[in-house]
Design a protein around this motif. Structure first.
Motif, PDB file in Angstrom:
ATOM      1  N   LYS A  75      49.439  52.447  24.104  1.00 33.64           N
ATOM      2  CA  LYS A  75      50.067  52.096  25.193  1.00 33.64           C
ATOM      3  C   LYS A  75      49.160  50.855  25.716  1.00 33.64           C
ATOM      4  N   ASN A  76      49.980  49.934  26.183  1.00 38.59           N
ATOM      5  CA  ASN A  76      49.225  48.490  26.826  1.00 38.59           C
ATOM      6  C   ASN A  76      49.280  48.533  28.353  1.00 38.59           C
ATOM      7  N   ILE A  77      48.172  48.426  28.923  1.00 37.76           N
ATOM      8  CA  ILE A  77      48.104  48.460  30.511  1.00 37.76           C
ATOM      9  C   ILE A  77      47.399  46.959  30.902  1.00 37.76           C
ATOM     10  N   LEU A  78      47.998  46.545  32.102  1.00 35.35           N
ATOM     11  CA  LEU A  78      47.706  45.238  32.516  1.00 35.35           C
ATOM     12  C   LEU A  78      47.142  45.589  33.999  1.00 35.35           C
ATOM     13  N   ILE A  79      45.839  45.271  34.007  1.00 30.98           N
ATOM     14  CA  ILE A  79      44.970  45.548  35.409  1.00 30.98           C
ATOM     15  C   ILE A  79      45.076  44.039  36.297  1.00 30.98           C
ATOM     16  N   ILE A  80      45.516  43.900  37.080  1.00 27.51           N
ATOM     17  CA  ILE A  80      45.439  42.815  38.039  1.00 27.51           C
ATOM     18  C   ILE A  80      44.668  43.055  39.343  1.00 27.51           C
ATOM     19  N   GLU A  81      43.310  42.685  39.079  1.00 28.96           N
ATOM     20  CA  GLU A  81      42.460  43.083  40.066  1.00 28.96           C
ATOM     21  C   GLU A  81      41.267  41.914  40.172  1.00 28.96           C
ATOM     22  N   ASP A  82      40.929  41.402  41.480  1.00 25.06           N
ATOM     23  CA  ASP A  82      39.821  40.357  41.522  1.00 25.06           C
ATOM     24  C   ASP A  82      38.435  40.899  41.601  1.00 25.06           C
ATOM     25  N   GLU A  83      38.178  41.984  41.467  1.00 28.21           N
ATOM     26  CA  GLU A  83      36.907  42.528  41.887  1.00 28.21           C
ATOM     27  C   GLU A  83      36.604  43.044  40.283  1.00 28.21           C
ATOM     28  N   LYS A  84      35.711  42.165  39.914  1.00 29.06           N
ATOM     29  CA  LYS A  84      35.394  42.335  38.554  1.00 29.06           C
ATOM     30  C   LYS A  84      34.721  43.626  38.030  1.00 29.06           C
ATOM     31  N   VAL A 111      43.833  47.484  27.030  1.00 30.41           N
ATOM     32  CA  VAL A 111      43.915  47.129  28.549  1.00 30.41           C
ATOM     33  C   VAL A 111      43.525  45.406  28.339  1.00 30.41           C
ATOM     34  N   GLU A 112      44.278  44.822  29.487  1.00 31.67           N
ATOM     35  CA  GLU A 112      43.925  43.510  29.729  1.00 31.67           C
ATOM     36  C   GLU A 112      43.800  43.438  31.150  1.00 31.67           C
ATOM     37  N   ILE A 113      43.174  42.356  31.533  1.00 31.73           N
ATOM     38  CA  ILE A 113      42.586  42.175  33.050  1.00 31.73           C
ATOM     39  C   ILE A 113      42.915  40.919  33.282  1.00 31.73           C
ATOM     40  N   GLU A 114      43.613  40.606  34.508  1.00 36.40           N
ATOM     41  CA  GLU A 114      43.724  39.299  35.119  1.00 36.40           C
ATOM     42  C   GLU A 114      43.211  39.579  36.575  1.00 36.40           C
ATOM     43  N   SER A 115      42.434  38.373  37.125  1.00 39.98           N
ATOM     44  CA  SER A 115      41.730  38.407  38.492  1.00 39.98           C
ATOM     45  C   SER A 115      42.417  37.461  39.348  1.00 39.98           C
ATOM     46  N   ARG A 116      43.418  36.666  39.180  1.00 37.82           N
ATOM     47  CA  ARG A 116      44.030  35.881  39.996  1.00 37.82           C
ATOM     48  C   ARG A 116      45.604  36.563  40.013  1.00 37.82           C
ATOM     49  N   GLY A 117      46.074  36.405  41.251  1.00 36.97           N
ATOM     50  CA  GLY A 117      47.532  37.029  41.379  1.00 36.97           C
ATOM     51  C   GLY A 117      48.286  36.118  40.856  1.00 36.97           C
ATOM     52  N   ASP A 118      48.437  34.920  40.827  1.00 35.60           N
ATOM     53  CA  ASP A 118      49.351  34.017  40.249  1.00 35.60           C
ATOM     54  C   ASP A 118      49.567  33.918  38.729  1.00 35.60           C
ATOM     55  N   VAL A 119      48.166  34.195  37.934  1.00 41.20           N
ATOM     56  CA  VAL A 119      48.146  34.345  36.552  1.00 41.20           C
ATOM     57  C   VAL A 119      48.489  36.001  36.386  1.00 41.20           C
ATOM     58  N   GLY A 120      48.226  36.805  37.016  1.00 44.71           N
ATOM     59  CA  GLY A 120      48.579  38.114  36.850  1.00 44.71           C
ATOM     60  C   GLY A 120      50.186  38.312  36.878  1.00 44.71           C
ATOM     61  N   PRO A 122      43.675  36.935  45.095  1.00 46.87           N
ATOM     62  CA  PRO A 122      43.708  35.347  45.409  1.00 46.87           C
ATOM     63  C   PRO A 122      45.334  34.866  44.971  1.00 46.87           C
ATOM     64  N   LYS A 123      45.731  33.768  45.651  1.00 48.42           N
ATOM     65  CA  LYS A 123      47.005  33.205  45.341  1.00 48.42           C
ATOM     66  C   LYS A 123      48.291  33.775  45.598  1.00 48.42           C
ATOM     67  N   VAL A 124      48.403  35.151  45.048  1.00 48.94           N
ATOM     68  CA  VAL A 124      49.631  35.665  45.385  1.00 48.94           C
ATOM     69  C   VAL A 124      49.301  37.080  45.543  1.00 48.94           C
ATOM     70  N   GLU A 150      53.925  40.792  46.593  1.00 49.72           N
ATOM     71  CA  GLU A 150      54.659  39.822  46.187  1.00 49.72           C
ATOM     72  C   GLU A 150      54.891  40.022  44.832  1.00 49.72           C
ATOM     73  N   ILE A 151      53.774  40.149  43.862  1.00 43.93           N
ATOM     74  CA  ILE A 151      54.024  40.611  42.765  1.00 43.93           C
ATOM     75  C   ILE A 151      54.642  41.644  42.210  1.00 43.93           C
ATOM     76  N   CYS A 152      54.254  42.789  43.295  1.00 43.38           N
ATOM     77  CA  CYS A 152      55.233  43.917  42.815  1.00 43.38           C
ATOM     78  C   CYS A 152      56.761  43.603  43.052  1.00 43.38           C
ATOM     79  N   ARG A 153      57.112  43.085  43.818  1.00 45.62           N
ATOM     80  CA  ARG A 153      58.680  42.587  44.315  1.00 45.62           C
ATOM     81  C   ARG A 153      59.031  41.724  43.004  1.00 45.62           C
TER      82      ARG A 153
END
Length: 229
Positions: free
Chosen positions: A2-11, A28-37, A56-58, A62-65
């Motif tokens: 299973k592949n999980i994406l974490i969108i979290e700005d606190e490293k 697991v993949e990590i993205e720290s910025r809202g727009d990139v995530g 940050p950014k988004v 809004e991402i969930c929507r």
């Protein structure tokens, strides 16, 4: 795997979540910025998304929507906000669950496992033909995971669908909110009634002609809900 994406700005938090999830066999993949995530999430290819609210950014709402407008994988929102209104907002936008910082990594893993297992079970229903639940104008085709009201299809999130299916499969049975939470979310309720309440409200908006005067999902005050026939 299973592949999980974490969108979290606190490293530190993102890396802790990643380490625990990878130790349980997840990719697991990590993205720290809202727009990139958001861009990564909309590209697809993920089985579950862990989404921080303050980004940050988004922001996470809004991402969930936007994710819900395109994909149906489980979304677990994470935040330091403790107010019910924040939880209700996230769930109202289509999140499947909500976890408040600080939390134990083992609790996060348990929730991830529960949501993935239930989503897999819903997907498996599509391979079992002839599974129909029909009550008055409501029809649930489990083989297609399709819900129609008076021959008009309505789109539900995975948790809305599972909640409706459980209630409609046991007409006139009263379910306590705690039991619904434990059966649908797969975890002890810990008094968390807001999640069930929000999903019932969203279901009524989608299947009831007049949500303020429901003809399908009835509130049993002080107890819970039942699907009446």
């Amino acid at each position: 795997m299973k592949n999980i994406l974490i969108i979290e700005d606190e490293k530190s938090i993102a890396e802790l979540e990643r380490d625990y999830l990878e130790s349980h066999g997840y990719s697991v993949e990590i993205e720290s910025r809202g727009d990139v995530g958001l861009q990564r999430a909309l590209e697809g290819g993920h089985d579950l998304i862990i989404l921080d609210v303050m980004l940050p950014k988004v922001d996470g709402y809004e991402i969930c929507r936007q994710i819900r407008g395109k994909h149906n994988m489980p979304i677990l929102m994470v935040t330091s906000k403790k107010e019910d209104i924040d939880k209700i907002r996230g769930l109202g936008l289509g999140a499947d669950d909500y976890i408040t910082k600080p939390f134990s990594p083992s609790e996060l893993v348990a929730r991830v496992k529960a949501h993935l297992a239930r989503f897999d079970r819903l997907t498996a229903d599509k391979r079992n033909p002839g599974n129909i639940v029909q009550i008055r104008g409501l029809l649930i085709d489990k083989s297609a995971r399709r819900v129609t009201i008076h021959e008009k299809e309505t789109m539900l999130t995975s948790k809305e669908y599972e909640l409706l299916l459980l209630l409609a499969s046991h007409p006139n049975r009263v379910f306590e909110k705690e039991e619904l939470f434990e059966r649908i979310w797969g975890l002890d309720s810990n008094g968390d009634a807001a999640t069930v309440t929000v999903h019932i409200r969203r279901l009524r908006e989608k299947i009831e002609h007049d949500p303020s005067n429901p003809q399908y999902i009835e509130t049993i005050w002080g107890v819970g809900y039942r699907f009446k026939i």
